[in-house]
Design a protein around this motif. Structure first.
Motif, PDB file in Angstrom:
ATOM      1  N   GLN A 253     -23.104  51.036 -39.396  1.00  0.00           N
ATOM      2  CA  GLN A 253     -24.332  51.739 -39.767  1.00  0.00           C
ATOM      3  C   GLN A 253     -24.765  52.669 -38.645  1.00  0.00           C
ATOM      4  O   GLN A 253     -24.769  52.302 -37.470  1.00  0.00           O
ATOM      5  N   TYR A 254     -25.142  53.879 -39.032  1.00  0.00           N
ATOM      6  CA  TYR A 254     -25.695  54.836 -38.093  1.00  0.00           C
ATOM      7  C   TYR A 254     -27.162  55.066 -38.425  1.00  0.00           C
ATOM      8  O   TYR A 254     -27.530  55.217 -39.591  1.00  0.00           O
ATOM      9  N   GLY A 255     -28.000  55.107 -37.403  1.00  0.00           N
ATOM     10  CA  GLY A 255     -29.415  55.327 -37.619  1.00  0.00           C
ATOM     11  C   GLY A 255     -30.114  54.067 -38.080  1.00  0.00           C
ATOM     12  O   GLY A 255     -29.521  52.995 -38.214  1.00  0.00           O
ATOM     13  N   SER A 256     -31.423  54.221 -38.333  1.00  0.00           N
ATOM     14  CA  SER A 256     -32.225  53.097 -38.792  1.00  0.00           C
ATOM     15  C   SER A 256     -33.316  53.594 -39.731  1.00  0.00           C
ATOM     16  O   SER A 256     -33.589  54.797 -39.828  1.00  0.00           O
ATOM     17  N   GLY A 257     -33.934  52.659 -40.424  1.00  0.00           N
ATOM     18  CA  GLY A 257     -35.005  53.013 -41.350  1.00  0.00           C
ATOM     19  C   GLY A 257     -34.505  53.894 -42.480  1.00  0.00           C
ATOM     20  O   GLY A 257     -33.401  53.708 -43.004  1.00  0.00           O
ATOM     21  N   ARG A 258     -35.302  54.903 -42.829  1.00  0.00           N
ATOM     22  CA  ARG A 258     -34.925  55.785 -43.936  1.00  0.00           C
ATOM     23  C   ARG A 258     -33.734  56.666 -43.611  1.00  0.00           C
ATOM     24  O   ARG A 258     -33.079  57.194 -44.511  1.00  0.00           O
ATOM     25  N   GLN A 259     -33.492  56.864 -42.324  1.00  0.00           N
ATOM     26  CA  GLN A 259     -32.373  57.704 -41.910  1.00  0.00           C
ATOM     27  C   GLN A 259     -31.074  56.913 -41.754  1.00  0.00           C
ATOM     28  O   GLN A 259     -30.042  57.478 -41.399  1.00  0.00           O
ATOM     29  N   ALA A 260     -31.125  55.622 -42.007  1.00  0.00           N
ATOM     30  CA  ALA A 260     -29.930  54.794 -41.839  1.00  0.00           C
ATOM     31  C   ALA A 260     -28.858  55.167 -42.856  1.00  0.00           C
ATOM     32  O   ALA A 260     -29.160  55.492 -44.009  1.00  0.00           O
ATOM     33  N   MET A 261     -27.627  55.123 -42.413  1.00  0.00           N
ATOM     34  CA  MET A 261     -26.509  55.375 -43.317  1.00  0.00           C
ATOM     35  C   MET A 261     -25.398  54.392 -43.001  1.00  0.00           C
ATOM     36  O   MET A 261     -24.964  54.275 -41.844  1.00  0.00           O
ATOM     37  N   LYS A 262     -24.939  53.682 -44.016  1.00  0.00           N
ATOM     38  CA  LYS A 262     -23.799  52.787 -43.853  1.00  0.00           C
ATOM     39  C   LYS A 262     -22.529  53.579 -44.155  1.00  0.00           C
ATOM     40  O   LYS A 262     -22.199  53.825 -45.318  1.00  0.00           O
TER      41      LYS A 262
ATOM     42  N   LEU B 216     -13.818  53.455 -40.164  1.00  0.00           N
ATOM     43  CA  LEU B 216     -13.262  52.099 -40.151  1.00  0.00           C
ATOM     44  C   LEU B 216     -12.222  51.957 -39.046  1.00  0.00           C
ATOM     45  O   LEU B 216     -12.195  50.951 -38.322  1.00  0.00           O
ATOM     46  N   ALA B 217     -11.374  52.973 -38.885  1.00  0.00           N
ATOM     47  CA  ALA B 217     -10.360  52.943 -37.835  1.00  0.00           C
ATOM     48  C   ALA B 217     -11.010  52.911 -36.461  1.00  0.00           C
ATOM     49  O   ALA B 217     -10.594  52.147 -35.572  1.00  0.00           O
TER      50      ALA B 217
ATOM     51  N   VAL C 197     -11.251  49.766 -32.972  1.00  0.00           N
ATOM     52  CA  VAL C 197     -10.915  49.871 -31.541  1.00  0.00           C
ATOM     53  C   VAL C 197     -12.163  50.034 -30.671  1.00  0.00           C
ATOM     54  O   VAL C 197     -12.066  50.372 -29.493  1.00  0.00           O
ATOM     55  N   GLY C 198     -13.342  49.800 -31.261  1.00  0.00           N
ATOM     56  CA  GLY C 198     -14.569  49.814 -30.480  1.00  0.00           C
ATOM     57  C   GLY C 198     -15.199  51.171 -30.286  1.00  0.00           C
ATOM     58  O   GLY C 198     -16.116  51.324 -29.471  1.00  0.00           O
ATOM     59  N   LEU C 199     -14.761  52.190 -31.034  1.00  0.00           N
ATOM     60  CA  LEU C 199     -15.320  53.536 -30.901  1.00  0.00           C
ATOM     61  C   LEU C 199     -16.437  53.806 -31.896  1.00  0.00           C
ATOM     62  O   LEU C 199     -17.057  54.867 -31.856  1.00  0.00           O
ATOM     63  N   ALA C 200     -16.683  52.881 -32.801  1.00  0.00           N
ATOM     64  CA  ALA C 200     -17.811  52.965 -33.738  1.00  0.00           C
ATOM     65  C   ALA C 200     -18.481  51.598 -33.767  1.00  0.00           C
ATOM     66  O   ALA C 200     -17.799  50.560 -33.676  1.00  0.00           O
ATOM     67  N   PRO C 201     -19.811  51.558 -33.871  1.00  0.00           N
ATOM     68  CA  PRO C 201     -20.531  50.279 -33.762  1.00  0.00           C
ATOM     69  C   PRO C 201     -20.392  49.425 -35.020  1.00  0.00           C
ATOM     70  O   PRO C 201     -20.651  49.895 -36.129  1.00  0.00           O
TER      71      PRO C 201
END
Length: 333
Positions: A12-21, A49-50, A54-58
């Protein structure tokens, strides 16, 4: 050989209304020593996903497992990375100021690279393994062709002695004339080294050539997965069938040509990933869904992902076991 698994992974990027999975509850298995091809349109979440692996995306939820062990624990212990990611563009993956040999040596485990002679011998071995002359170790990446740079990227990934390789569109930035050589190299390395591999591509013909299994991703979720020949012969999700119909082929006429597309679908915009549609995420674009079939309100009301494991090819479609139409296997040649 090692089994590689995504277990209900969210990114997930962002939080609240701006959150995007970008990745939503993805579960996917790469069996030990096998190749899984991951396909889907741009923005579906494949590369995210890739990068998460390897730890480059949370990773906000779920786990990435190697033989049942969370790979993040290995990173915390300072162990060599068991998963290596090969990027689409080899030019951006290699430092232009470092020689080929230095770039590869940087990824070699510390006990091996401490001794200069041992380090150079290992770099030479890796270059030969990927089909390059060891004399090129003193060259800068800018002096190599695109295909040669991608081979160096493979050598660098293998230098870390991984159990799993993730190849993200590794041939799409290359000339057609050299793509075949890189693909053959990949097949040979995977077979000889017994690697488990996740192969990401938009090219279905390439996926069929190199993969044992195929998984289809749409709007952050896996919507169909199974043995590659079975899925190509009898795709069960409407999105999978549309992907196959859109692929260039010679032998089979598309089941949904542009001039035959229903007016209701021709003007539909792709859904906003910040606010995915309720129920089935594909229902707003589905050629057999509620936009065209008034008896299929279920697609709007209920999420088909919940019972996907019980359907053929784990298809996230309420009507996956209904007649699917023309087989797509011969279309991907």
């Amino acid at each position: 050989m090692n089994e590689f698994r995504f277990a209900e992974v969210d990114v997930q990027y962002g939080s609240g209304r701006q959150a995007m999975k970008a990745v939503d509850q993805v579960s996917l298995v790469v069996p030990a020593g096998k190749v899984v091809g991951l396909v889907g349109e741009s923005g579906s979440g494949k590369s995210t996903l890739a990068r998460a692996a390897v730890g480059l995306a949370p990773i906000s939820a779920g786990q990435v497992l190697l033989d049942g062990v969370d790979v993040r624990k290995a990173r915390r212990r300072g162990l060599p990375p068991p998963i290596q990611l090969i990027f689409q563009d080899p030019s951006s993956a290699l430092d232009p100021r470092m020689s080929v040999g230095a770039s590869i040596a940087e990824a070699i485990p510390r006990p091996v690279r401490r001794n200069r002679a041992t380090r150079q011998a290992e770099v030479a071995r890796l270059l030969e393994l990927v089909g390059l002359d060891p004399d090129r170790m003193a060259m800068l990446p800018g002096l190599l062709s695109g295909g040669q740079r991608q081979r160096v990227a493979f050598a660098r990934a293998l230098a870390a002695r991984p159990s799993v390789l993730i190849a993200d569109e590794v041939t799409s930035a290359l000339d057609v004339s050299v793509q075949g050589g890189v693909l053959n190299l990949m097949r040979d390395l995977q077979s000889r080294l017994g690697l488990s591999m996740l192969f990401i591509s938009h090219n279905l013909a390439v996926v069929r050539y190199i993969s044992d299994y195929i998984a289809v991703m749409y709007l952050g979720r896996i919507v169909e997965a199974g043995p590659v020949d079975e899925v190509l012969k009898d795709p069960r999700h409407p999105y999978t069938r549309e992907l196959f119909d859109a692929a260039p082929h010679r032998n089979v006429q598309s089941t949904l040509l542009d001039d035959e597309m229903p007016a209701e679908l021709a003007t539909v915009e792709p859904p906003d990933p910040h606010q995915p549609p309720p129920g089935c995420r594909f229902h707003t674009r589905c050629p057999v869904g509620p936009l065209l079939r008034t008896d299929r309100d279920l697609c709007v009301q209920a999420d088909p992902q919940a019972a996907a494991a019980e359907r053929a090819h784990q298809a996230a479609c309420h009507f996956a076991d209904s007649p699917a139409g023309s087989p797509a296997e011969s279309a991907i040649k």
